[in-house]
Design a protein around this motif. Structure first.
Motif, PDB file in Angstrom:
ATOM      1  N   ASN A 184       0.648  -1.149  -0.076  1.00  0.00           N
ATOM      2  CA  ASN A 184       0.321  -0.164   0.157  1.00  0.00           C
ATOM      3  C   ASN A 184       0.576   1.613   0.119  1.00  0.00           C
ATOM      4  O   ASN A 184       0.318   2.708  -0.502  1.00  0.00           O
ATOM      5  CB  ASN A 184      -1.059   0.135   0.826  1.00  0.00           C
ATOM      6  N   LEU A 185       2.279   1.102   0.105  1.00  0.00           N
ATOM      7  CA  LEU A 185       2.845   2.178   0.057  1.00  0.00           C
ATOM      8  C   LEU A 185       3.532   2.699  -0.285  1.00  0.00           C
ATOM      9  O   LEU A 185       4.891   3.665  -0.825  1.00  0.00           O
ATOM     10  CB  LEU A 185       4.055   1.824   1.613  1.00  0.00           C
ATOM     11  N   ARG A 186       3.735   1.801  -1.794  1.00  0.00           N
ATOM     12  CA  ARG A 186       4.588   1.561  -2.638  1.00  0.00           C
ATOM     13  C   ARG A 186       4.710   2.939  -3.956  1.00  0.00           C
ATOM     14  O   ARG A 186       5.197   3.869  -4.260  1.00  0.00           O
ATOM     15  CB  ARG A 186       3.850   0.327  -4.106  1.00  0.00           C
ATOM     16  N   ILE A 187       3.112   3.515  -3.591  1.00  0.00           N
ATOM     17  CA  ILE A 187       2.992   5.361  -4.321  1.00  0.00           C
ATOM     18  C   ILE A 187       3.349   6.058  -3.650  1.00  0.00           C
ATOM     19  O   ILE A 187       4.764   6.633  -4.153  1.00  0.00           O
ATOM     20  CB  ILE A 187       1.890   5.418  -3.809  1.00  0.00           C
ATOM     21  N   GLN A 188       4.193   6.142  -2.591  1.00  0.00           N
ATOM     22  CA  GLN A 188       4.329   6.971  -2.219  1.00  0.00           C
ATOM     23  C   GLN A 188       6.486   6.787  -1.909  1.00  0.00           C
ATOM     24  O   GLN A 188       6.905   7.779  -2.250  1.00  0.00           O
ATOM     25  CB  GLN A 188       4.611   7.071  -0.205  1.00  0.00           C
ATOM     26  N   ILE A 189       6.334   5.319  -2.445  1.00  0.00           N
ATOM     27  CA  ILE A 189       7.704   4.845  -2.675  1.00  0.00           C
ATOM     28  C   ILE A 189       8.572   5.373  -4.006  1.00  0.00           C
ATOM     29  O   ILE A 189       9.747   6.026  -4.419  1.00  0.00           O
ATOM     30  CB  ILE A 189       7.812   3.811  -2.261  1.00  0.00           C
ATOM     31  N   ASN A 190       7.664   5.222  -4.215  1.00  0.00           N
ATOM     32  CA  ASN A 190       7.830   5.495  -6.469  1.00  0.00           C
ATOM     33  C   ASN A 190       7.795   6.543  -6.125  1.00  0.00           C
ATOM     34  O   ASN A 190       8.223   7.363  -7.314  1.00  0.00           O
ATOM     35  CB  ASN A 190       6.705   5.319  -7.169  1.00  0.00           C
ATOM     36  N   GLN A 191       7.074   8.034  -5.843  1.00  0.00           N
ATOM     37  CA  GLN A 191       7.378   9.171  -5.595  1.00  0.00           C
ATOM     38  C   GLN A 191       8.465   9.828  -5.364  1.00  0.00           C
ATOM     39  O   GLN A 191       9.291  10.661  -5.971  1.00  0.00           O
ATOM     40  CB  GLN A 191       6.328  10.257  -4.510  1.00  0.00           C
ATOM     41  N   ALA A 192       9.393   8.977  -4.591  1.00  0.00           N
ATOM     42  CA  ALA A 192      10.465   9.233  -4.180  1.00  0.00           C
ATOM     43  C   ALA A 192      12.107   9.342  -5.193  1.00  0.00           C
ATOM     44  O   ALA A 192      11.966   9.723  -4.576  1.00  0.00           O
ATOM     45  CB  ALA A 192      10.738   8.604  -2.998  1.00  0.00           C
ATOM     46  N   TYR A 193      11.169   7.639  -5.418  1.00  0.00           N
ATOM     47  CA  TYR A 193      12.071   7.765  -6.727  1.00  0.00           C
ATOM     48  C   TYR A 193      12.024   8.545  -8.338  1.00  0.00           C
ATOM     49  O   TYR A 193      12.985   8.745  -8.902  1.00  0.00           O
ATOM     50  CB  TYR A 193      11.623   6.184  -7.262  1.00  0.00           C
ATOM     51  N   ALA A 194      10.377   8.867  -8.179  1.00  0.00           N
ATOM     52  CA  ALA A 194      10.460  10.130  -9.273  1.00  0.00           C
ATOM     53  C   ALA A 194      11.055  11.446  -8.778  1.00  0.00           C
ATOM     54  O   ALA A 194      11.814  11.957 -10.300  1.00  0.00           O
ATOM     55  CB  ALA A 194       8.851  10.078  -9.373  1.00  0.00           C
ATOM     56  N   ALA A 195      11.465  11.580  -7.631  1.00  0.00           N
ATOM     57  CA  ALA A 195      12.198  12.941  -7.293  1.00  0.00           C
ATOM     58  C   ALA A 195      13.708  12.622  -8.136  1.00  0.00           C
ATOM     59  O   ALA A 195      14.543  13.651  -7.813  1.00  0.00           O
ATOM     60  CB  ALA A 195      12.027  13.199  -5.753  1.00  0.00           C
ATOM     61  N   VAL A 196      14.375  11.746  -7.610  1.00  0.00           N
ATOM     62  CA  VAL A 196      15.260  11.542  -8.223  1.00  0.00           C
ATOM     63  C   VAL A 196      15.390  10.742  -9.858  1.00  0.00           C
ATOM     64  O   VAL A 196      16.614  10.029 -10.028  1.00  0.00           O
ATOM     65  CB  VAL A 196      16.235  10.546  -7.300  1.00  0.00           C
ATOM     66  N   ARG A 197      14.486  11.085 -10.785  1.00  0.00           N
ATOM     67  CA  ARG A 197      15.134  10.233 -12.079  1.00  0.00           C
ATOM     68  C   ARG A 197      15.779  10.847 -13.233  1.00  0.00           C
ATOM     69  O   ARG A 197      16.606  10.164 -13.491  1.00  0.00           O
ATOM     70  CB  ARG A 197      13.444   9.521 -12.324  1.00  0.00           C
ATOM     71  N   ASP A 198      15.251  12.268 -12.409  1.00  0.00           N
ATOM     72  CA  ASP A 198      16.208  12.656 -13.296  1.00  0.00           C
ATOM     73  C   ASP A 198      16.872  13.581 -13.234  1.00  0.00           C
ATOM     74  O   ASP A 198      17.283  14.707 -12.230  1.00  0.00           O
ATOM     75  CB  ASP A 198      15.696  13.672 -14.630  1.00  0.00           C
ATOM     76  N   PRO A 199      18.646  13.974 -13.138  1.00  0.00           N
ATOM     77  CA  PRO A 199      19.356  14.192 -12.127  1.00  0.00           C
ATOM     78  C   PRO A 199      20.130  15.328 -12.600  1.00  0.00           C
ATOM     79  O   PRO A 199      20.399  15.681 -12.038  1.00  0.00           O
ATOM     80  CB  PRO A 199      20.938  13.093 -13.515  1.00  0.00           C
ATOM     81  N   ASN A 200      19.752  15.485 -14.286  1.00  0.00           N
ATOM     82  CA  ASN A 200      19.254  17.335 -14.607  1.00  0.00           C
ATOM     83  C   ASN A 200      18.434  17.759 -14.239  1.00  0.00           C
ATOM     84  O   ASN A 200      18.560  18.984 -13.616  1.00  0.00           O
ATOM     85  CB  ASN A 200      19.267  17.404 -15.792  1.00  0.00           C
ATOM     86  N   GLY A 201      17.679  17.436 -13.712  1.00  0.00           N
ATOM     87  CA  GLY A 201      16.226  17.849 -13.281  1.00  0.00           C
ATOM     88  C   GLY A 201      16.175  17.760 -11.532  1.00  0.00           C
ATOM     89  O   GLY A 201      14.705  17.905 -10.903  1.00  0.00           O
ATOM     90  N   GLY A 243      10.507  12.690   2.992  1.00  0.00           N
ATOM     91  CA  GLY A 243       9.187  12.856   4.491  1.00  0.00           C
ATOM     92  C   GLY A 243       8.363  12.457   4.075  1.00  0.00           C
ATOM     93  O   GLY A 243       7.740  11.774   4.983  1.00  0.00           O
ATOM     94  N   GLY A 244       7.336  11.947   2.716  1.00  0.00           N
ATOM     95  CA  GLY A 244       6.265  11.622   2.737  1.00  0.00           C
ATOM     96  C   GLY A 244       6.402   9.965   2.716  1.00  0.00           C
ATOM     97  O   GLY A 244       5.565  10.006   2.937  1.00  0.00           O
ATOM     98  N   ALA A 245       7.564   9.185   2.509  1.00  0.00           N
ATOM     99  CA  ALA A 245       7.344   8.126   2.544  1.00  0.00           C
ATOM    100  C   ALA A 245       7.834   8.156   3.272  1.00  0.00           C
ATOM    101  O   ALA A 245       7.181   6.673   3.821  1.00  0.00           O
ATOM    102  CB  ALA A 245       8.745   7.787   1.211  1.00  0.00           C
ATOM    103  N   VAL A 246       8.308   8.151   4.502  1.00  0.00           N
ATOM    104  CA  VAL A 246       9.094   7.845   5.257  1.00  0.00           C
ATOM    105  C   VAL A 246       7.259   8.715   6.713  1.00  0.00           C
ATOM    106  O   VAL A 246       7.869   7.126   7.139  1.00  0.00           O
ATOM    107  CB  VAL A 246      10.091   8.621   6.173  1.00  0.00           C
ATOM    108  N   ARG A 247       6.944   8.976   6.292  1.00  0.00           N
ATOM    109  CA  ARG A 247       5.492   9.116   6.831  1.00  0.00           C
ATOM    110  C   ARG A 247       4.824   8.052   6.227  1.00  0.00           C
ATOM    111  O   ARG A 247       4.174   7.537   7.879  1.00  0.00           O
ATOM    112  CB  ARG A 247       5.407  10.300   6.682  1.00  0.00           C
ATOM    113  N   SER A 248       4.845   8.260   5.848  1.00  0.00           N
ATOM    114  CA  SER A 248       3.955   6.053   4.992  1.00  0.00           C
ATOM    115  C   SER A 248       4.547   5.484   6.273  1.00  0.00           C
ATOM    116  O   SER A 248       3.324   4.177   6.433  1.00  0.00           O
ATOM    117  CB  SER A 248       3.316   6.543   3.495  1.00  0.00           C
ATOM    118  N   ILE A 249       6.045   5.041   6.223  1.00  0.00           N
ATOM    119  CA  ILE A 249       6.014   3.763   6.529  1.00  0.00           C
ATOM    120  C   ILE A 249       6.132   4.151   8.217  1.00  0.00           C
ATOM    121  O   ILE A 249       5.639   2.756   8.314  1.00  0.00           O
ATOM    122  CB  ILE A 249       7.738   4.078   5.650  1.00  0.00           C
TER     123      ILE A 249
END
Length: 448
Positions: free
Chosen positions: A410-427, A438-444
């Motif tokens: 059920n927490l996969r959405i938050q984990i994936n959002q954290a991954y998305a935040a580091v998907r593009d090194p240039n951005g 922080g959002g992922a950690v609060r969910s966990i």
């Protein structure tokens, strides 16, 4: 690096068979190759129907559509467009490609480079390749994991041993063609990153069922594997940095040790220019100085603060002293690196005797997102490492029965959002990333 406990474990098993005398270090061991493992009664079945092991391990090693098959494709990628372009930029002929690339993209001593990173690269004699000392007897009646190890099989169940094997290629090693210099990355080689438990999971060719525990003596402790992986990565990087031959590239430092994105930023030359660097409390260095890549140091500190607070204080102080010394001179930096490496090794030893309870695992996750640690995620590398840590620790708790698979899913959405935040090194945006983390950690944390 071999655990002292191994000697005690070996005493529980029968003496080696006479046929095992080839384990003498003076006797050359042959690299037997993938074909010797491929029998239908060994590891070459087309379905996972074997007993006591799956016996379809080679099929999974060759899996085209999964990261599980990445090792089998390791040499093939050298001949693909990106690999060919890298070789061209480096000015390598065919012999040069073998010299510079085979150390990681193929197995040492293998007759067939096309096999890539084969079975013996990891399971061979301490990662060196040959299985001639144990192949003929490791499947016989009455054999055991301890006996296989005594004959030369690498004991990958020991976290520090596994880390040593993996780090040779997934960070850099001392072998021919294993040091990933900055010039190689500048030619187009992917950035090197390492997280032992996550990478191990992606390459896993077996199930850790009841039979596995019986044969190996224990189930993998993912949280311990993660923590020791961080410590050993810090130690390996520092040991390479201290070597004079790997310290410089001409008149310049060897930039492979530095944080890539501290230099590879957009440059603004106008009246409206804004400094894009974010202050890092873990790096007491002046603006404009390239920082050492401290991604594993940050996560190691987070684990240490939970498991060994006193040692964490020492490690943190020595880490800052090392960064500071790099702005003084080479001799000062090497001395500080040695001191810091000793602290990392001490933590690795401490983690090896730590079971990592449910409470400790949750506290480590909280610590990663705490202000004292998250403020150090100012660059891309450390931030990626922190997301992999959350993923690893959560999965580790599921595997240990501390958290149910459904709750974690059920927490996969938050984990994936954290991954998305580091998907593009240039951005990459540090502040936005911290919010996602922080959002992922609060969910966990809600599972606690």
């Amino acid at each position: 690096m071999v655990l002292l406990a191994l000697g005690a474990a070996l005493a529980l098993y029968p003496s080696p068979l006479k046929a095992e005398a080839a384990s003498d270090d003076a006797v050359p061991r042959a690299h037997m190759g993938v074909a010797t493992c491929a029998g239908s009664t060994c590891h070459g079945r087309s379905v996972a129907s074997g007993t006591p092991i799956r016996q379809d391990e080679l099929l999974r090693w060759q899996e085209e559509s999964s990261p599980t098959g990445a090792h089998s494709r390791a040499w093939r990628v050298i001949g693909e467009p990106r690999g060919v372009a890298i070789a061209r930029r480096l000015g390598l002929d065919s012999a040069g490609v073998v010299r510079e690339c085979a150390g990681c993209h193929a197995s040492k001593g293998a007759a067939k480079l096309a096999d890539g990173v084969d079975c013996e690269a990891c399971h061979g004699n301490s990662g060196a390749g040959p299985s001639g000392g144990w192949l003929a007897t490791h499947y016989t009646v009455g054999t055991s994991h301890a006996r296989n190890v005594a004959q030369g099989m690498t004991d990958l169940t020991v976290p520090r041993v596994r880390a040593g094997v993996c780090l040779d290629c997934h960070l850099s090693g001392d072998g021919q063609g294993q040091f990933i210099a900055h010039r190689i990355m500048a030619a187009g080689h992917p950035r090197i990153s390492f997280e032992m438990d996550l990478f191990s999971t992606l390459q896993q060719h077996h199930d850790e069922d009841a039979d596995y525990v019986t044969r190996k003596g224990h189930k993998t402790n993912s949280m311990q594997m993660w923590a020791i992986g961080q410590a050993e990565a810090v130690s390996r990087g520092l040991s390479l940095y201290m070597q004079p031959a790997k310290a410089n590239d001409g008149v310049f430092p060897e930039f492979t040790f530095y944080d890539c994105h501290s230099c590879h930023r957009r440059i603004y030359d106008s009246d409206e220019a804004n400094v894009s660097a974010v202050p890092n409390p873990g790096r007491p260095i002046h603006a404009g100085m390239p920082p050492y890549n401290d991604e594993n140091m940050i996560l190691l500190l987070a684990a240490a603060r939970v498991v060994a607070p006193a040692e964490a204080t020492t490690f943190d102080a020595r880490s800052k002293a090392f960064h500071r010394a790099m702005g003084v001179g080479r001799s000062e930096a090497v001395a500080a690196a040695q001191s810091l490496r000793q602290a990392a090794e001490a933590l690795s030893t401490r983690f090896a005797s730590t079971a990592f309870s449910r409470d400790q695992a949750f506290t480590v996750i909280d610590t990663i997102a705490s202000d004292a640690i998250s403020e150090r995620f100012t660059d891309y590398e450390g931030s990626v490492q922190s997301v992999m840590a959350l993923d690893t620790l959560l999965n580790g708790m599921v595997n240990a029965g501390m958290v149910t698979p459904g709750s974690a899913g059920n927490l996969r959405i938050q984990i994936n959002q954290a991954y998305a935040a580091v998907r593009d090194p240039n951005g990459f945006q540090p502040i936005a990333f911290r919010r996602a983390l922080g959002g992922a950690v609060r969910s966990i944390r809600s599972l606690r």
